[in-house]
Design a protein around this motif. Structure first.
Motif, PDB file in Angstrom:
ATOM      1  N   ALA A  13       7.920  19.673 -13.902  1.00 55.29           N
ATOM      2  CA  ALA A  13       8.803  20.144 -12.685  1.00 55.29           C
ATOM      3  C   ALA A  13       9.697  18.936 -12.368  1.00 55.29           C
ATOM      4  N   ARG A  14      10.612  19.144 -11.489  1.00 56.25           N
ATOM      5  CA  ARG A  14      11.460  17.981 -11.321  1.00 56.25           C
ATOM      6  C   ARG A  14      10.756  17.078 -10.442  1.00 56.25           C
ATOM      7  N   ARG A  15      11.206  15.907 -10.592  1.00 61.19           N
ATOM      8  CA  ARG A  15      10.239  14.792 -10.125  1.00 61.19           C
ATOM      9  C   ARG A  15      10.136  14.796  -8.504  1.00 61.19           C
ATOM     10  N   LYS A  16      11.156  15.355  -7.599  1.00 65.34           N
ATOM     11  CA  LYS A  16      11.222  15.255  -6.501  1.00 65.34           C
ATOM     12  C   LYS A  16      10.148  16.412  -5.802  1.00 65.34           C
ATOM     13  N   ILE A  17       9.465  17.193  -6.441  1.00 64.40           N
ATOM     14  CA  ILE A  17       8.469  17.966  -5.931  1.00 64.40           C
ATOM     15  C   ILE A  17       7.271  17.206  -6.504  1.00 64.40           C
ATOM     16  N   ALA A  18       6.994  16.011  -6.847  1.00 64.41           N
ATOM     17  CA  ALA A  18       5.775  15.640  -7.543  1.00 64.41           C
ATOM     18  C   ALA A  18       4.537  15.793  -6.823  1.00 64.41           C
ATOM     19  N   PRO A  19       4.832  15.258  -5.557  1.00 65.90           N
ATOM     20  CA  PRO A  19       3.503  15.491  -4.425  1.00 65.90           C
ATOM     21  C   PRO A  19       3.120  17.046  -4.266  1.00 65.90           C
ATOM     22  N   ILE A  20       3.994  17.828  -4.443  1.00 59.88           N
ATOM     23  CA  ILE A  20       3.492  19.415  -4.379  1.00 59.88           C
ATOM     24  C   ILE A  20       2.908  19.701  -5.677  1.00 59.88           C
ATOM     25  N   MET A  21       3.334  19.139  -6.812  1.00 57.02           N
ATOM     26  CA  MET A  21       2.698  19.462  -8.052  1.00 57.02           C
ATOM     27  C   MET A  21       1.252  18.905  -8.012  1.00 57.02           C
TER      28      MET A  21
ATOM     29  N   SER B 294      10.762  29.748  -8.282  1.00 58.43           N
ATOM     30  CA  SER B 294      10.439  29.557  -6.753  1.00 58.43           C
ATOM     31  C   SER B 294      11.871  29.206  -6.046  1.00 58.43           C
ATOM     32  N   LYS B 295      12.178  29.859  -5.117  1.00 57.54           N
ATOM     33  CA  LYS B 295      13.241  29.614  -4.146  1.00 57.54           C
ATOM     34  C   LYS B 295      13.094  28.406  -3.391  1.00 57.54           C
ATOM     35  N   THR B 296      12.046  27.945  -3.284  1.00 55.62           N
ATOM     36  CA  THR B 296      11.609  26.638  -2.673  1.00 55.62           C
ATOM     37  C   THR B 296      11.394  25.439  -3.521  1.00 55.62           C
ATOM     38  N   PHE B 297      10.633  25.687  -4.631  1.00 53.81           N
ATOM     39  CA  PHE B 297      10.647  24.408  -5.500  1.00 53.81           C
ATOM     40  C   PHE B 297      11.354  24.574  -6.896  1.00 53.81           C
ATOM     41  N   GLY B 298      12.118  25.439  -7.146  1.00 53.57           N
ATOM     42  CA  GLY B 298      12.745  25.560  -8.340  1.00 53.57           C
ATOM     43  C   GLY B 298      11.850  25.919  -9.619  1.00 53.57           C
TER      44      GLY B 298
ATOM     45  N   LEU C  77       0.668  -1.359  -0.099  1.00 53.26           N
ATOM     46  CA  LEU C  77       0.023  -0.027  -0.090  1.00 53.26           C
ATOM     47  C   LEU C  77       0.884   1.416   0.145  1.00 53.26           C
ATOM     48  N   VAL C  78       1.949   1.376   0.901  1.00 52.64           N
ATOM     49  CA  VAL C  78       2.779   2.391   1.043  1.00 52.64           C
ATOM     50  C   VAL C  78       3.539   2.599  -0.382  1.00 52.64           C
ATOM     51  N   ALA C  79       3.866   1.327  -1.081  1.00 50.08           N
ATOM     52  CA  ALA C  79       4.501   1.666  -2.348  1.00 50.08           C
ATOM     53  C   ALA C  79       3.581   2.184  -3.397  1.00 50.08           C
ATOM     54  N   LYS C  80       2.332   1.846  -3.527  1.00 51.26           N
ATOM     55  CA  LYS C  80       1.402   2.303  -4.283  1.00 51.26           C
ATOM     56  C   LYS C  80       1.258   3.670  -3.992  1.00 51.26           C
ATOM     57  N   ILE C  81       1.023   4.057  -2.997  1.00 49.94           N
ATOM     58  CA  ILE C  81       0.753   5.561  -2.641  1.00 49.94           C
ATOM     59  C   ILE C  81       2.148   6.400  -3.274  1.00 49.94           C
ATOM     60  N   ILE C  82       3.316   5.742  -2.903  1.00 54.19           N
ATOM     61  CA  ILE C  82       4.481   6.539  -3.313  1.00 54.19           C
ATOM     62  C   ILE C  82       4.598   6.785  -4.611  1.00 54.19           C
ATOM     63  N   HIS C  83       4.122   5.643  -5.563  1.00 54.53           N
ATOM     64  CA  HIS C  83       4.331   5.629  -7.017  1.00 54.53           C
ATOM     65  C   HIS C  83       3.214   6.468  -7.560  1.00 54.53           C
ATOM     66  N   TRP C  84       2.036   6.434  -6.969  1.00 51.26           N
ATOM     67  CA  TRP C  84       1.059   7.461  -7.280  1.00 51.26           C
ATOM     68  C   TRP C  84       1.588   8.941  -7.121  1.00 51.26           C
ATOM     69  N   MET C  85       2.085   9.268  -5.902  1.00 46.11           N
ATOM     70  CA  MET C  85       2.666  10.646  -5.643  1.00 46.11           C
ATOM     71  C   MET C  85       3.579  11.203  -6.683  1.00 46.11           C
ATOM     72  N   TYR C  86       4.402  10.251  -6.963  1.00 42.05           N
ATOM     73  CA  TYR C  86       5.705  10.534  -7.746  1.00 42.05           C
ATOM     74  C   TYR C  86       5.754  10.365  -9.122  1.00 42.05           C
TER      75      TYR C  86
ATOM     76  N   LEU D 241      12.941  18.570 -16.787  1.00 37.68           N
ATOM     77  CA  LEU D 241      11.924  18.750 -15.964  1.00 37.68           C
ATOM     78  C   LEU D 241      10.821  17.530 -16.615  1.00 37.68           C
ATOM     79  N   VAL D 242      10.100  16.990 -15.878  1.00 34.28           N
ATOM     80  CA  VAL D 242       9.201  15.786 -16.118  1.00 34.28           C
ATOM     81  C   VAL D 242       7.905  16.303 -16.095  1.00 34.28           C
ATOM     82  N   PHE D 243       6.810  15.764 -17.018  1.00 33.39           N
ATOM     83  CA  PHE D 243       5.496  15.748 -17.032  1.00 33.39           C
ATOM     84  C   PHE D 243       4.751  15.298 -15.635  1.00 33.39           C
ATOM     85  N   LEU D 244       4.289  16.351 -15.121  1.00 37.23           N
ATOM     86  CA  LEU D 244       3.647  15.996 -13.850  1.00 37.23           C
ATOM     87  C   LEU D 244       2.230  16.002 -13.586  1.00 37.23           C
TER      88      LEU D 244
END
Length: 425
Positions: free
Chosen positions: A354-362, A326-330, A26-35, A219-222
């Protein structure tokens, strides 16, 4: 008793292992969905800004709502003689690249035309008039890609993508020299497929700028959103030059929603702040206009988040590239395309990178931008186009925008009345 105790311990161990496996999955699926799963926010024309009249009857079906909206559109004063031509000259996105795989065919209706769009196995994209000159079949419905050609599904006539000429009729040894369909100039850039539309025969298309960070996958499509708006195409980009509307409808926290935001319980949970300017390009690229914007969300007095600077390039009548820093998100890129599906129905798509690392924020970002756009839709879906609006001096950028945008209309541009009479809208 010892064997029973042992069995219970074994079952408990198995249960714990299964529980851990389920939780891990479940955690893996949530992480996959978020990113790795892009957001997709889609609203049809009948879902934003059309409140049905109150009634005790049971008539709130989809058909009833559709009929109600069509009545509203008919009753709205169009002012056809005041409307600019519905299809300005320029590049138009007719399909997102991801919607057309190798060997696939799509039928696309827009700009008062019917297109067949196909991609060869070598990934080349061609756009032709859809109707076969033989018996009038739409080749976008059931057509087949054969090499670089599109094959009509009715009698298997084959048309070359590079020039639209018929090159094969399987049951005849003679191919008429004049048998061809129109070939449209096509560009595939920034994950979108564009065609060049112009009312004059002799014209030179401008270049569509490439966003290098998208092309090189930095930058990847999010995520994306997709809306259908009941208005003239000019009114959508004109919003960028309408400085007063930002405070009027976009200051309220996005959590308050897109419709009746001021009545929401979240209306006072934070305030968006905007500072914007609009200018036409000072360079030789007269088809480009610029909007500069700063944004922040004030949660409590003097506490601001989501601070960012935005530079928008309006490229021709229908395409916008928004570069956010953005200074925070690039860096974040948003690509907006507007395509007339009908003279007064626009398909609007925003694609977010945007960059993959901010996918949940996107995901939150796509939601917020979509809600803000819906607030504009409520206005567009019910307003009329004022050819000569009453403006004050603070509205000077609207006048400047209209002067700039007028370059995309030419002598032979089809009027709204021409299109309505010819196509029966």
């Amino acid at each position: 008793m010892e064997p029973i105790t042992h069995k219970i311990a074994v079952f408990e161990n198995i249960f714990v292992q299964i529980t851990l496996a389920v939780v891990t999955l479940l955690v893996a699926k949530i992480i996959h969905w978020m990113y790795y799963v892009p957001s997709n926010w889609v609203k049809e024309i009948n879902t934003v800004g059309y409140d049905l009249p109150s009634s005790n009857s049971n008539n709130y079906s989809a058909t009833y709502k559709k009929d109600y909206i069509n009545r509203m559109r008919r009753f709205r004063k169009i002012g056809a003689s005041d409307l600019p031509p519905p299809f300005p000259n320029g590049w138009y996105c007719i399909l997102e690249s991801s919607a057309l795989g190798p060997g696939e065919v799509q039928s696309v209706s827009c700009l008062g035309e019917q297109f067949v769009v196909y991609r060869t196995k070598s990934h080349e994209v061609y756009v032709l008039d859809a109707y076969c000159p033989h018996m009038g079949v739409n080749m976008g419905i059931g057509g087949r890609v054969v090499g670089d050609n599109i094959e009509c599904p009715f009698h298997q006539w084959s048309f070359r993508g590079s020039d639209g000429k018929c090159v094969n009729i399987p049951y005849s040894s003679c191919v008429p020299d004049n048998s061809r369909v129109r070939k449209w100039m096509t560009k595939e850039v920034n994950d979108n497929i564009f065609i060049w539309y112009h009312s004059e025969e002799h014209n030179i298309p401008w270049e569509l700028p490439v966003v290098e960070e998208i092309e090189n996958k930095e930058l990847v499509f999010l995520g994306r959103n997709e809306f259908y708006v009941n208005c003239h195409i000019q009114e959508i980009p004109e919003n960028g030059a309408d400085m007063a509307h930002f405070a009027a409808i976009h200051n309220v926290n996005f959590l308050a929603g897109g419709i009746n935001a001021n009545k929401s319980n979240f209306a006072k949970t934070g305030t968006h702040h905007w500072k914007a300017t609009w200018t036409s390009s000072k360079s030789t690229a007269k088809h480009i206009a610029l909007i500069s914007l700063t944004h922040s969300l004030e949660l409590i007095p003097k506490v601001h988040i989501f601070e960012m600077d935005v530079i928008g390039h309006q490229i021709g009548p229908s395409y916008v590239q928004l570069h956010l820093k953005s200074k925070t998100f690039g860096n974040i890129e948003i690509l907006q395309t507007v395509t007339p599906i009908e003279p007064l129905v626009q398909k609007v798509v925003h694609r977010f990178y945007a960059r993959r690392k901010i996918a949940p924020i996107m995901k939150l970002f796509v939601c917020a931008e979509s809600i803000m756009f819906e607030r504009d839709m409520v206005m567009w879906n019910h307003k009329i186009f004022r050819n000569k609006p009453h403006l004050v001096k603070e509205d000077s950028s609207i006048k400047a925008f209209r002067n700039w945008y007028s370059q995309f209309y030419s002598e032979n541009s089809k009027t709204f009345i021409d299109v309505r009479n010819n196509l029966g809208w």
